[in-house]
Design an enzyme around this catalytic site. Sequence first.
Site, PDB file in Angstrom:
ATOM      1  N   GLU A  91       0.830  -1.208   0.000  1.00  0.00           N
ATOM      2  CA  GLU A  91       0.000   0.000   0.000  1.00  0.00           C
ATOM      3  C   GLU A  91       0.861   1.253   0.000  1.00  0.00           C
ATOM      4  OE1 GLU A  91      -3.833  -1.943   2.247  1.00  0.00           O
ATOM      5  OE2 GLU A  91      -2.710  -0.436   3.311  1.00  0.00           O
ATOM      6  N   CYS A 105       3.375   8.693   1.408  1.00  0.00           N
ATOM      7  CA  CYS A 105       3.801   7.812   2.496  1.00  0.00           C
ATOM      8  C   CYS A 105       4.062   6.459   1.838  1.00  0.00           C
ATOM      9  CB  CYS A 105       2.691   7.727   3.541  1.00  0.00           C
ATOM     10  SG  CYS A 105       3.083   6.566   4.859  1.00  0.00           S
ATOM     11  N   CYS A 112       5.227  -6.644   7.446  1.00  0.00           N
ATOM     12  CA  CYS A 112       6.301  -6.235   8.352  1.00  0.00           C
ATOM     13  C   CYS A 112       6.553  -7.363   9.329  1.00  0.00           C
ATOM     14  CB  CYS A 112       5.898  -4.967   9.107  1.00  0.00           C
ATOM     15  SG  CYS A 112       7.240  -4.263  10.106  1.00  0.00           S
ATOM     16  N   CYS A 116       4.817  -4.915  16.074  1.00  0.00           N
ATOM     17  CA  CYS A 116       4.422  -3.940  17.096  1.00  0.00           C
ATOM     18  C   CYS A 116       2.967  -4.228  17.478  1.00  0.00           C
ATOM     19  CB  CYS A 116       4.573  -2.512  16.569  1.00  0.00           C
ATOM     20  SG  CYS A 116       6.284  -2.068  16.226  1.00  0.00           S
ATOM     21  N   CYS A 119       0.007  -2.124  15.878  1.00  0.00           N
ATOM     22  CA  CYS A 119       0.067  -1.781  14.454  1.00  0.00           C
ATOM     23  C   CYS A 119      -0.537  -2.902  13.614  1.00  0.00           C
ATOM     24  CB  CYS A 119       1.523  -1.544  14.058  1.00  0.00           C
ATOM     25  SG  CYS A 119       1.746  -1.154  12.316  1.00  0.00           S
ATOM     26  N   CYS A 333      -1.407   6.148  10.032  1.00  0.00           N
ATOM     27  CA  CYS A 333      -0.303   5.442  10.699  1.00  0.00           C
ATOM     28  C   CYS A 333      -0.768   4.114  11.278  1.00  0.00           C
ATOM     29  CB  CYS A 333       0.231   6.267  11.865  1.00  0.00           C
ATOM     30  SG  CYS A 333       0.675   7.921  11.458  1.00  0.00           S
TER      31      CYS A 333
HETATM   32  N1  SAH Z   1       8.668   0.508  10.722  1.00  0.00           N
HETATM   33  C1  SAH Z   1       8.856   1.916  10.726  1.00  0.00           C
HETATM   34  C2  SAH Z   1       8.042   2.612   9.651  1.00  0.00           C
HETATM   35  C3  SAH Z   1       6.548   2.610   9.912  1.00  0.00           C
HETATM   36  S1  SAH Z   1       6.077   4.240  10.245  1.00  0.00           S
HETATM   37  C4  SAH Z   1       8.588   2.487  12.093  1.00  0.00           C
HETATM   38  O1  SAH Z   1       8.128   1.743  12.951  1.00  0.00           O
HETATM   39  O2  SAH Z   1       8.898   3.632  12.337  1.00  0.00           O
HETATM   40  C5  SAH Z   1       4.490   4.062  10.865  1.00  0.00           C
HETATM   41  C6  SAH Z   1       4.335   4.839  12.148  1.00  0.00           C
HETATM   42  O3  SAH Z   1       2.999   4.648  12.653  1.00  0.00           O
HETATM   43  C7  SAH Z   1       5.266   4.334  13.216  1.00  0.00           C
HETATM   44  O4  SAH Z   1       5.666   5.399  14.020  1.00  0.00           O
HETATM   45  C8  SAH Z   1       4.363   3.407  13.987  1.00  0.00           C
HETATM   46  O5  SAH Z   1       4.849   3.112  15.256  1.00  0.00           O
HETATM   47  C9  SAH Z   1       3.076   4.196  13.987  1.00  0.00           C
HETATM   48  N2  SAH Z   1       1.885   3.401  14.274  1.00  0.00           N
HETATM   49  C10 SAH Z   1       1.736   2.074  14.160  1.00  0.00           C
HETATM   50  N3  SAH Z   1       0.493   1.706  14.527  1.00  0.00           N
HETATM   51  C11 SAH Z   1      -0.143   2.829  14.878  1.00  0.00           C
HETATM   52  C12 SAH Z   1      -1.456   3.095  15.313  1.00  0.00           C
HETATM   53  N4  SAH Z   1      -2.361   2.130  15.505  1.00  0.00           N
HETATM   54  N5  SAH Z   1      -1.784   4.384  15.560  1.00  0.00           N
HETATM   55  C13 SAH Z   1      -0.884   5.370  15.368  1.00  0.00           C
HETATM   56  N6  SAH Z   1       0.366   5.175  14.956  1.00  0.00           N
HETATM   57  C14 SAH Z   1       0.740   3.922  14.713  1.00  0.00           C
END
Ligand code: SAH
Length: 344
Positions: A91, A105, A112, A116, A119, A333
């Site tokens: 995406e 973006c 991934c 996390c 996420c 995000c």
């Molecule tokens: N793997 C990298 C790039 C992904 S960036 C990283 O972790 O930085 C995507 C961003 O969105 C990251 O900061 C991630 O932690 C955040 N993110 C993930 N799930 C989210 C959610 N449910 N709500 C808000 N931010 C989230």
Amino acid sequence: MKPIIETYSLEQLADIVKELGLPQFRTRQIAAWLYAKNAASYDDMSDLSKLLRGTLAEECPLVRPRIVDQQASNDGTRKFVLELHDGVLVETVGIPSEDGRLTVCCSSQSGCAMNCAFCATGRSGFRRNLLPGEIAEQVPIVSDQLDQRVSNVVMMGQGEPFANYSNAINALHIMNHPKLLGIGARRITVSTCGVIPGIKRFSQEPEQFTLAISLHSAVQETRDHLMPGVTNYPLLELRKTVQDYLDKTDRRVTFEYALMRGINDSPRELEALIDFCSGMLCHVNLIPLNEISDSSFHPVTHKRMQEWCDQLNAAGVNATIRNSRGSDIAGACGQLANSYANHR
Ligand code: SAH
């Protein structure tokens, strides 16, 4: 099948051109068609002879991704689901802003492996690393679809860029190249969940790319629970690595922090965050948590968010609240889950 041309970095493209016995200026010419002009096929490359176009199509086929699904948010954000040449889905999101900017973006992996807890991307598992052109071409694809020049790139889509370091950097070179996508290094941000060897390598890059780090907690125990993929890279070592990065580059680092009710929003967490940040050239980006299905994590109130922001600033830590866009189309995000695949 021969490797498709979008899998190559600019250096590899130059090697192919050499192997085919062609003059080097062909490299720039082909790259410009691929990225600056988003050619759909070799037939579009009108300044290459028919013979050469045929050879290239034979040796390194050009197979653009198919847009298999797309959604538009009420706020103008557009999400595209791309199907790559081997059927892998990824995406990418276009985020226009009122001041005329268009941010892409982009994703660096399909899925991934970091897992996390909050996420959606990790849930569908990890498919594969994206290759340089597959990352870079997301920019002209979004640009064409929105009929607007792309001004900024955030590598904040699917995947962990520093788990796919060389391909991600080679993609940045295509984006940053003045004759290709021409996006200034300072307008390109790479976000990592804190992969320390990647941050070290990134500090050696000559371009002034911007670094963002997903922190989400400055308390080791909380962070381990939220981000199991980076327990090997503890906060103390992360802080030291960021310090070294700052000493070397003198470029401000962003820490991303999604506030989650009852998880990382306590006074102790705030204090730990202030301690972690003090004395560093950094900026805290507070993110309203986007709700994902079947998740036990919930956002805090806007009031809480504002309190955190005020208290950070009062403590001398530069902080702002991210205006998270596209959540109604699962384009914000943490929501990029290849939802098309899940709907099938
Ligand atoms: N793997 C990298 C790039 C992904 S960036 C990283 O972790 O930085 C995507 C961003 O969105 C990251 O900061 C991630 O932690 C955040 N993110 C993930 N799930 C989210 C959610 N449910 N709500 C808000 N931010 C989230």
